[in-house]
Design a protein around this motif. Structure first.
Motif, PDB file in Angstrom:
ATOM      1  N   VAL A 253     -59.656  -2.632 -32.441  1.00  0.00           N
ATOM      2  CA  VAL A 253     -58.572  -1.777 -31.949  1.00  0.00           C
ATOM      3  C   VAL A 253     -57.634  -2.556 -31.029  1.00  0.00           C
ATOM      4  O   VAL A 253     -56.416  -2.361 -31.073  1.00  0.00           O
ATOM      5  N   VAL A 254     -58.160  -3.444 -30.204  1.00  0.00           N
ATOM      6  CA  VAL A 254     -57.293  -4.296 -29.386  1.00  0.00           C
ATOM      7  C   VAL A 254     -56.380  -5.125 -30.287  1.00  0.00           C
ATOM      8  O   VAL A 254     -55.182  -5.300 -30.004  1.00  0.00           O
ATOM      9  N   ILE A 257     -53.516  -3.063 -31.480  1.00  0.00           N
ATOM     10  CA  ILE A 257     -52.503  -2.908 -30.437  1.00  0.00           C
ATOM     11  C   ILE A 257     -51.668  -4.178 -30.301  1.00  0.00           C
ATOM     12  O   ILE A 257     -50.434  -4.125 -30.188  1.00  0.00           O
ATOM     13  N   TYR A 258     -52.333  -5.317 -30.338  1.00  0.00           N
ATOM     14  CA  TYR A 258     -51.609  -6.582 -30.254  1.00  0.00           C
ATOM     15  C   TYR A 258     -50.609  -6.723 -31.402  1.00  0.00           C
ATOM     16  O   TYR A 258     -49.479  -7.183 -31.209  1.00  0.00           O
ATOM     17  N   LYS A 259     -50.983  -6.290 -32.575  1.00  0.00           N
ATOM     18  CA  LYS A 259     -50.089  -6.371 -33.728  1.00  0.00           C
ATOM     19  C   LYS A 259     -48.824  -5.551 -33.512  1.00  0.00           C
ATOM     20  O   LYS A 259     -47.731  -5.945 -33.918  1.00  0.00           O
ATOM     21  N   GLN A 271     -51.677  -5.112 -20.640  1.00  0.00           N
ATOM     22  CA  GLN A 271     -53.118  -5.301 -20.668  1.00  0.00           C
ATOM     23  C   GLN A 271     -53.760  -4.014 -21.191  1.00  0.00           C
ATOM     24  O   GLN A 271     -53.355  -2.911 -20.795  1.00  0.00           O
ATOM     25  N   VAL A 272     -54.693  -4.146 -22.098  1.00  0.00           N
ATOM     26  CA  VAL A 272     -55.485  -3.020 -22.582  1.00  0.00           C
ATOM     27  C   VAL A 272     -56.928  -3.489 -22.715  1.00  0.00           C
ATOM     28  O   VAL A 272     -57.192  -4.657 -22.998  1.00  0.00           O
ATOM     29  N   PHE A 310     -61.517 -11.611 -24.706  1.00  0.00           N
ATOM     30  CA  PHE A 310     -60.110 -11.266 -24.756  1.00  0.00           C
ATOM     31  C   PHE A 310     -59.409 -11.926 -25.931  1.00  0.00           C
ATOM     32  O   PHE A 310     -59.886 -12.924 -26.490  1.00  0.00           O
ATOM     33  N   LYS A 311     -58.251 -11.363 -26.273  1.00  0.00           N
ATOM     34  CA  LYS A 311     -57.482 -11.804 -27.449  1.00  0.00           C
ATOM     35  C   LYS A 311     -56.581 -12.994 -27.134  1.00  0.00           C
ATOM     36  O   LYS A 311     -56.561 -13.969 -27.868  1.00  0.00           O
TER      37      LYS A 311
END
Length: 313
Positions: A253-254, A257-259, A271-272, A310-311
């Protein structure tokens, strides 16, 4: 206080597949350690997960040094402290309040909404009126420390919250009790210096918090608009339903969101992070940027603070 890395959380999922670990409590950020302590006192005495999560997050709501939750929360750009919270039990009952002012413990008002009304959410003046009718006391939540920070911000009035500090340290908590039931809670004063009337993901069932007692639970922290655009917590739970581990579900899911945001010219404000807990007592977390941590306690893990994977740097 011990900090351990994300490799531990991945190993935990592998080691616990054959047995159910309970009770378990997991909560976001450094203030999750004290919150876990309060929740654990209930869980270790065969208490309900619902009571545990409510009492756990109340510790942050009452702490004026936690400037992103409850008393002493950073105000909006007009100088008002406005609070959002939701709570959910293993029967899928839920209660929520948004844009609530003057009440230190919005999580307990949210529980009253769940238990005493036919509704899920009350907002603004209606939420305040209900809280006062239920015996909650009206008080000034803007502490001198947060007022001074607001006055400094007013000098430039530049809306660029600092990630992991102002953007924003919501406390979310998930618990699995001895009966194998899940509950969750989420409470915040929202993004610092937000527009008056802004509501984030924290009181939104499915965005800031979601659980299915057959599968697991998930909760979010960070910039709420991003979680609302993806129904983030609900998606984490749905991915666990389809076989993902808590860690894998949070990570996916992160990455969604980044996409959505990756092509924006200035991404430094975003930040998420998510935490997740499944019915087997396996837990996991993932965030967009470094700096997010969460606290876990079980019978074999004594309330450790863990750095989430983290991404992007």
């Amino acid at each position: 206080m011990l900090l351990i890395g994300v490799k531990y959380q991945n190993k935990a999922a592998d080691l616990n597949k054959q047995s159910i670990i309970k009770p378990v409590v997991i909560s976001t950020w450094n203030h999750g350690v004290l919150a876990n302590d309060a929740a654990w006192k209930i869980l270790i005495n065969n208490g309900d997960a619902l009571d545990a999560v409510e009492q756990g997050v109340r510790t942050a709501e009452a702490n004026p040094d936690v400037q992103t939750v409850g008393l002493g929360g950073f105000p909006d750009r007009e100088g008002h402290v406005t609070l959002d919270a939701c709570i959910m039990d293993h029967h899928n009952n839920c209660g929520s309040v948004a844009f609530l002012q003057h009440i230190k413990h919005p999580i307990s008002v949210a529980r009253k909404v769940m238990e005493e009304t036919p509704h899920v959410m009350l907002v603004g003046e209606g939420a305040l009126k209900f809280a006062l009718e239920q015996g909650f006391q009206k008080e000034n939540l803007l502490t001198e420390k947060s007022k001074q920070a607001y006055e400094v911000w007013l000098e430039k009035s530049d809306y660029k919250p600092i990630i992991n500090i102002e953007n924003h340290d919501t406390i979310s908590m998930l618990a699995l009790d001895e009966n194998g039931n899940l509950s969750g809670a989420c409470t915040t004063s929202g993004a610092s210096w937000k527009m008056h009337g802004r509501v984030g993901d924290s009181p939104i069932i499915g965005a800031g918090l979601f659980l299915d007692n057959e599968v697991g639970a998930a909760a979010a922290t960070g910039m709420g608009e991003a979680m609302m655009k993806t129904a983030g917590s609900a998606m984490v739970v749905e991915l666990m339903r389809h076989g993902r581990s808590p860690y894998e579900a949070c990570k996916e899911v992160v990455e969604r969101i980044y996409k959505i945001y990756k092509n924006e010219p200035d991404l430094e404000w975003l930040q998420v992070g998510f935490i997740a807990l499944n019915k087997q007592g396996e837990y996991g977390s993932y965030c967009l940027r470094p700096g997010f941590n969460y606290a876990v306690q079980t019978n074999t893990i004594k309330n450790k603070l863990i750095n989430a994977d983290f991404k992007i740097q």
